[in-house]
Scaffold this motif. Sequence first.
Motif, short mmCIF file in Angstrom:
data_model
loop_
_atom_site.label_atom_id
_atom_site.label_comp_id
_atom_site.label_asym_id
_atom_site.label_seq_id
_atom_site.Cartn_x
_atom_site.Cartn_y
_atom_site.Cartn_z
N PHE A 1 5.45 5.89 2.06
CA PHE A 1 4.87 5.27 3.24
C PHE A 1 4.21 3.96 2.82
O PHE A 1 3.65 3.85 1.73
N GLY A 2 4.27 2.96 3.68
CA GLY A 2 3.67 1.68 3.39
C GLY A 2 3.43 0.89 4.66
O GLY A 2 3.77 1.33 5.77
N ILE A 3 2.86 -0.29 4.51
CA ILE A 3 2.58 -1.19 5.63
C ILE A 3 3.56 -2.36 5.57
O ILE A 3 3.67 -3.03 4.55
N ASN A 4 4.27 -2.58 6.67
CA ASN A 4 5.21 -3.69 6.77
C ASN A 4 4.47 -4.88 7.35
O ASN A 4 4.47 -5.12 8.56
N HIS B 1 0.82 -1.22 0.00
CA HIS B 1 0.00 0.00 0.00
C HIS B 1 0.85 1.27 0.00
O HIS B 1 0.71 2.14 0.86
N LEU B 2 1.72 1.37 -0.99
CA LEU B 2 2.66 2.49 -1.05
C LEU B 2 1.97 3.79 -1.41
O LEU B 2 1.10 3.84 -2.29
N ARG B 3 2.39 4.87 -0.73
CA ARG B 3 1.97 6.21 -1.08
C ARG B 3 3.15 7.15 -0.88
O ARG B 3 3.82 7.10 0.16
N PRO C 1 0.14 10.15 3.47
CA PRO C 1 0.63 11.47 3.87
C PRO C 1 -0.06 12.53 3.02
O PRO C 1 -0.14 12.42 1.80
N LEU C 2 -0.60 13.56 3.67
CA LEU C 2 -1.41 14.57 2.99
C LEU C 2 -0.59 15.80 2.63
O LEU C 2 0.45 16.08 3.23
N SER C 3 -1.12 16.55 1.70
CA SER C 3 -0.45 17.76 1.23
C SER C 3 -0.48 18.88 2.28
O SER C 3 0.25 19.86 2.15
#
Length: 708
Positions: A361-364, A349-351, A414-416
């Motif tokens: 950011f992602g989930i490990n 779920h990369l962002r 992560p938001l702007s």
Amino acid sequence: MTTKVETPAMEKTSYPLLFVTQVPTAHDFNNRLSAFANHRTTTADVPRGGDLMLLYPDGTIRNLTQEAGFGMSGLQGQKAIAVREPSVHPSGKKALFSLLLGSPKKNQTNNHYRWQIYEVEGLAANDKAKIRRLAKQDPRYNNLSPIYADDDSIIFTSDRPRTGEAHLYPQLDEYEATPSISGIWKLNPASGQLQLLSHTPSGAFNPIIDSFGRVIFTRWDHLQQDQLADRDRDADRNGVSLPFQSFNFSDESATAKALQERVEIFPESRVGSSGTYGDVSPYRSNFFTLWQIDQDGANEETVNHVGQHELAFGFATPSFRNDMNLSRSTNEQFYANRQPLRREGGLFHLREDPLEPGTFFGINARESGSFTTDSIVKISARPDLNPEQMQVIAVTKIDKSDNLQDGRYRNPLPLSDGRLIASHTSHQLPPDAESTLQDLRIKVLERHPKTGLYTAKHALTQGIHKELSWWDGKQLKHFKGDLWEIEAVELKPQKNITPPTKSLESPEQAIFKEAQVDESTLRQWLTDQNLALIITRNQTSRDRADQQQPFNLKVPNGVSTVSKAATSGVIYEIQHFQILQAEQIRAYPDRPGRRHLAQTITNFHPLNIQEPDIASSVIIAKDGSTAAFVPAARALTWQTTDAEGNAVVRERNWVTFKAGEIRVCAACHGVNQRDQADFPAPFNKPEALRELLTQWKKISQNASSLSK
């Protein structure tokens, strides 16, 4: 070679959020939120009833699918839907997502539904949503994770077989022979032209386009021998019935002969073996990691060419047990990372951080039993960052026992405006057969001033409540409660940033000039022949950190590269570079479709400088270089061998090449900073390329004269 990448300063701004809702599922076994095989469409795997939602910064929320006339309440039927994975057009005015239309009646078959790509417009506050299905896509297959390419083509994942032939559907993965995603595809929505960018025998997931124009995605690297066949072999030896009855076909065709064998030639056995160089360790691979590819399908590799030993370090298995020079652990002095990813899982779920381009950011998470919920991490992966300097950093608290006291996370964003949100559940332990995640909601995360770690605080919505029922075969299922809120993205306009065109470096340019071959002419020939050209400057040179496979290597009567730290032990002679392709030839009587096995290339191009006794291989030149014409748009792997064809160093991944592509690797498995002899990456002019171009030039000149 890396170049400095300049990024503009980012201003903090708040934008609306697109996300989807999903009726909770009762298990994490190849279903909607699983790590793999999450494209299945039965109501047990993906209950209908979710919607595409739009949340504005002032708290106003719109149900876009309902506005556009999609979906239904109560008992789910022909108009029922499930939705997934929205992505926003660079204009910020429309978005893509995948939609599953229809739910079965009582006793009706569940398996004929397909995820398809839809586009939504009318996203401004005073508009009404309009949703349409993209007309040029193939309705026979599941089409998922759509994103807009810079040229407005659609990049997506699909379970369409590589060739589109019905007898190869579904593609079965390399783990439990479960239906899998076949790769990343590109569709021209106007013409319907379809291109396979990345062929993945076990699946690719959640592609995004980053600030540098790269397609970044999670790929399941599971290139290993068939564990179902291992169980059949054990049963065969013990004289009991075969549990899976695995067998090979003679080739991929619909008329192929079923063989009375289950031979596999690559990679090593999962349970260990012996060979010319002594005992060979068992080899197993199960890792979800970051990959990148250009939007046209060129330059596929792990992000920045990072190795597993830099991301999931610690204990490792040397390929040959009797070689004391090989290490049983990775060497931490060669990498900056101190936070390992899970080996039986990875990064999902990369962002990308909009305020810090190149940070993801992602989930490990582990590979199963968690709905890919776990802790949040971030990874630095700017294009100019050497793999040895890449770091995984904990964002939320990590607990190796899988008991997360602050709850579990999914789909970080992560938001702007500088905030961090994620789907969050209060469940501390992974769900089991008796429980599921009842409160997976999008929440704002807050950073602790002392630890720097984030924890979930307030939810962004009041909860999206539904009461639904649906048929699962003979059983009528019911749900009443809050839906899961997942897969949020910002409705934000972006600039298209096409990556700079990569040109050949000076060693290869010099060879082309001296051989008097025009590069563009050769590339066009490669494209016409559906081929790529792959070049390695020195097969004996290997990255200093990769110490699990032989790294004291020499070419007979040619170059050698030996570690300064080597004690006694074998110096391996390598003479051939053998290239293998993924072919769907493994089958099982009780399930449709086929699994891939690595096979020698039957139609290996005759211009390649090869030794006929070692199938689909080229000879390693005295300077250690190799050059070969290889099939494009097909997963390939390779190994170096000795004179008799015994494997020495094996590739651990599948790699796909674009038609017309010319790819250069300086060394075997790549050199990040220094090789095993403490030298920088080789920069020699590859003599194998000169010999191949000379041979190609003769053939092309003859063809040209005959056509006049």
